[in-house]
Structures are given as C-alpha cells and as structure tokens.
Design a protein around this motif. Structure first.
Motif, PDB file in Angstrom:
ATOM      1  N   THR A  94       8.526  -6.439  -0.841  1.00  0.00           N
ATOM      2  CA  THR A  94       8.504  -6.637  -2.295  1.00  0.00           C
ATOM      3  C   THR A  94       7.958  -5.384  -2.978  1.00  0.00           C
ATOM      4  N   GLY A  95       8.007  -5.388  -4.305  1.00  0.00           N
ATOM      5  CA  GLY A  95       7.436  -4.260  -5.052  1.00  0.00           C
ATOM      6  C   GLY A  95       5.946  -4.113  -4.764  1.00  0.00           C
ATOM      7  N   ASP A  96       5.229  -5.245  -4.710  1.00  0.00           N
ATOM      8  CA  ASP A  96       3.786  -5.175  -4.423  1.00  0.00           C
ATOM      9  C   ASP A  96       3.550  -4.651  -3.011  1.00  0.00           C
ATOM     10  N   LEU A  98       5.440  -2.621  -1.425  1.00  0.00           N
ATOM     11  CA  LEU A  98       5.739  -1.184  -1.426  1.00  0.00           C
ATOM     12  C   LEU A  98       4.580  -0.398  -2.038  1.00  0.00           C
ATOM     13  N   ARG A 135      12.409  -3.177  -0.066  1.00  0.00           N
ATOM     14  CA  ARG A 135      12.301  -2.331  -1.259  1.00  0.00           C
ATOM     15  C   ARG A 135      11.994  -0.870  -0.962  1.00  0.00           C
TER      16      ARG A 135
END
Ligand code: GLY
Length: 341
Positions: A94-96, A98, A135
């Motif tokens: 996920t973005g978090d 990453l 991601r």
C-alpha cells in the motif's frame, strides 16, 4: 585434553570448531542433539535489508560477514548448501507500506549500502508473480540466501573431515567456547532470552522451483513478511517476532503470515502447507550478539538474534583468531559479552 571445546552444534559452533581445527587445534563440539534456532531459520543473508535505524555497528558486522559468504559457501559447496545470489526485492503493498519501506531504504542508501528503489513495473519485470496491487519497492542485489537445513550437515561434514570430534558430554579443554544459542544463558549467566518466531514452509506444485527466484521482503498492510524460494520447490514464509518462550504454532500466527505473503504473491494460495513450526532466536538486551572473552578460559559466541546465519563466517573466523592469538578484532569491540554487567 582437547585444545578447544565448543558447546553448541549449530552453524556458529560448528563453523568455529571447523576454523579452529583447520589451524591445527584439537577440537570437540558438544551436541545436545536438539535442533537450535537454525532449524526454523529461513537463511536470509540480508546485511542491507536488515540494516535498521540505530544499529550502525551491527550493520558493519553484518556487511563484513556477508562479504565472506561467497567464499565460505564455495568451501562447503555452494549448491550443496542451497546458496543463492539472485538478491532480494523489497516489496510494499500500500501507499503507507511504501512510505515505511522508503524511509528505511533512504537510511540504508545513506550508509552507502547497495539498494535501489524500483517502481511497480520494474518490480514485476523482475518477478511476474508479484501482485498487481504492489505500489513499489527496492532491489538489494547483495542480500543472498542459504538453506540452514543443508548448511548444518555440510558444516558437520567439513568439521569432522578436519578432525573435529562431535560428542555428547564435554571433556577438559584449554579453551571452552559457548555457542549454545538460547541455552547459553544457563551456561554463562549472560542475558540471552528466547524470542519466538513462527515460520512456515510451503511447497510449489510438483516440487518444481517456485515461480520467483528473489528473496522477497514484504510490507503488506502494516505487516512484515518474507518469502524465501528454494530450487527444490520450497518457499519459506516468516516470521513472527514474539517475546515468548513457548513453541506453540498458533492459528493467528499462521493466518497473519499467509495473508501477508499471499497479498504479495497470490500464487502461494495453490501451494501445499508443508510445515509450520516455532523456533527461538537468542536475543540480548540490545539484540546484538555477545562475542568475546567471558571468564578465564571461556569465550562466548552467542546472542546472534535474527542474524545467526549471516554472521556465521565472520564469527567463526574472529573467534578462531581469538583462540589462536588471544587478540580480539576491533570490529567486535561493541559486542563484548560483559557490556550489560
Ligand atoms: N532473520 C529473520 C528472522 O529472524 O525472522
């Protein structure tokens, strides 16, 4: 009387015994017959991906030992011990995830360690089995792997061929080396505690090599997981980190590991779940090893925590130097066994 008795027949103890015997010493290894942490270990050799904030001295030790691994593996037979040098991919779901992975990667790159950021397409160019949801991540080319369940028999063979006696009870010796993992606490009074890790072994259909060849270190919705592919079809998925001494495999531990691993490599849903076990890493108050003189005639080499396999060649070489010359390599200065006294 032997010159050296090594207490502990895991990779560290056997490699020390082997190195001492190769220098002409008469050596015995005391083996209690119980599998140590190595039996559960995945065998990642990850000096870069395991370079964590605030551990610069430990990182230097990991890097120095990792440099010795190719030669060490060649001496034992790289293929025989399952040594693989395809490198490691760090993968964030996920973005978090990453953002978390990127923070650590920037720190590692700032130390001059070889790790390169990769976009999702670049990751999937390297490993097509990665989930399309991934991601981003990174490539650590110098983070390799070995199979500890092949390494230990190979070390026993090499040590025995060099003249090491493997025994159940120790006899008198000039120097005793305690390399007994979590058992070292009872033998020395040093603060070594068991840190439980649950770990799984999956098997690709038909015992074919899995469809990916890099070690994958994943961040998946806040969970950390690693997947280690072997040529014989095994994939090791690990590991929990629990401040517990029991050896139970829990439903929750298995679910969490499998969910995180399958989020990154969905194909593993089709794999056989061949084994689920728990092992105990030998941790210390600062989770760095204890290597050096302990008392008159006693040296310790223990407390390697999450890094026992990668630290095996360096620990063996430097403990053999210490036994032979009485000199401690300065790189071991921060890892004195008495530092918590
Ligand atoms: N070095 C991996 C682990 O301790 O789980």
């Amino acid at each position: 009387m032997k010159d050296v008795t090594v207490v502990g027949a895991g990779p560290i103890g056997l490699a020390i015994a082997w190195r001492c015997a190769a220098r002409g010493m008469a050596v015995e290894v005391v083996d209690d017959g119980l599998p140590g942490a190595w039996h559960a270990s995945a065998g990642m050799l990850g000096p870069v991906a395991e370079a964590y904030f605030g551990e610069a001295q430990l990182t230097a030790l990991l890097v120095e030992s990792a440099k010795r691994w190719p030669g060490f593996a060649a001496e034992l037979g790289a293929e025989e011990i399952g040594y693989r040098a395809e490198g490691t991919l760090v993968v964030a779901l996920t973005g978090d995830d990453l953002a978390e992975a990127e923070r650590l990667r920037a720190y590692q790159a700032g130390l001059g360690l070889p790790i390169t950021p990769l976009r999702p397409t670049e990751l999937r160019d390297r490993e097509q089995l990665l989930s399309p949801r991934v991601r981003g991540g990174a490539h650590a080319p110098d983070d390799h792997q070995v199979n500890p369940r092949r390494l230990v028999p190979a070390l026993r063979k090499a040590a025995t061929a060099a003249g090491v006696a493997i025994v159940r009870e120790s006899g008198p010796a000039g120097v005793t080396v305690i390399a007994a993992g979590t058992g070292s606490a009872a033998l020395t009074g040093l603060p070594v505690r068991p840190v439980k890790g649950q770990i799984l072994r999956l098997r690709a259909p038909g015992h074919q090599p899995p469809g990916f060849s890099h070690v994958i270190r994943g961040y998946a919705d806040g969970r950390h997981v690693y997947l280690v592919p072997r040529l014989d079809g095994e994939v090791v998925v690990g590991a929990t980190v629990e401040e517990r001494a029991d050896a139970h495999v829990t439903a929750g531990g298995v679910v969490e590991l499998l969910r995180a691993a399958a989020d990154l490599v969905p194909e593993i849903y089709e794999y056989e779940l061949a084994e689920a076990i728990a092992g105990h890493r030998p941790g210390t108050p600062d989770n760095a090893p204890l290597i050096g003189p302990h008392s008159d005639g006693v040296i310790v080499a223990t407390g390697h925590y999450r890094h026992g396999i990668v630290l095996t060649p360096l620990t063996a070489d430097l403990v053999a130097d210490l036994v032979e010359t009485g000199q401690l390599d300065p790189i071991l200065g921060p890892f004195a066994p008495g530092r918590f006294a």
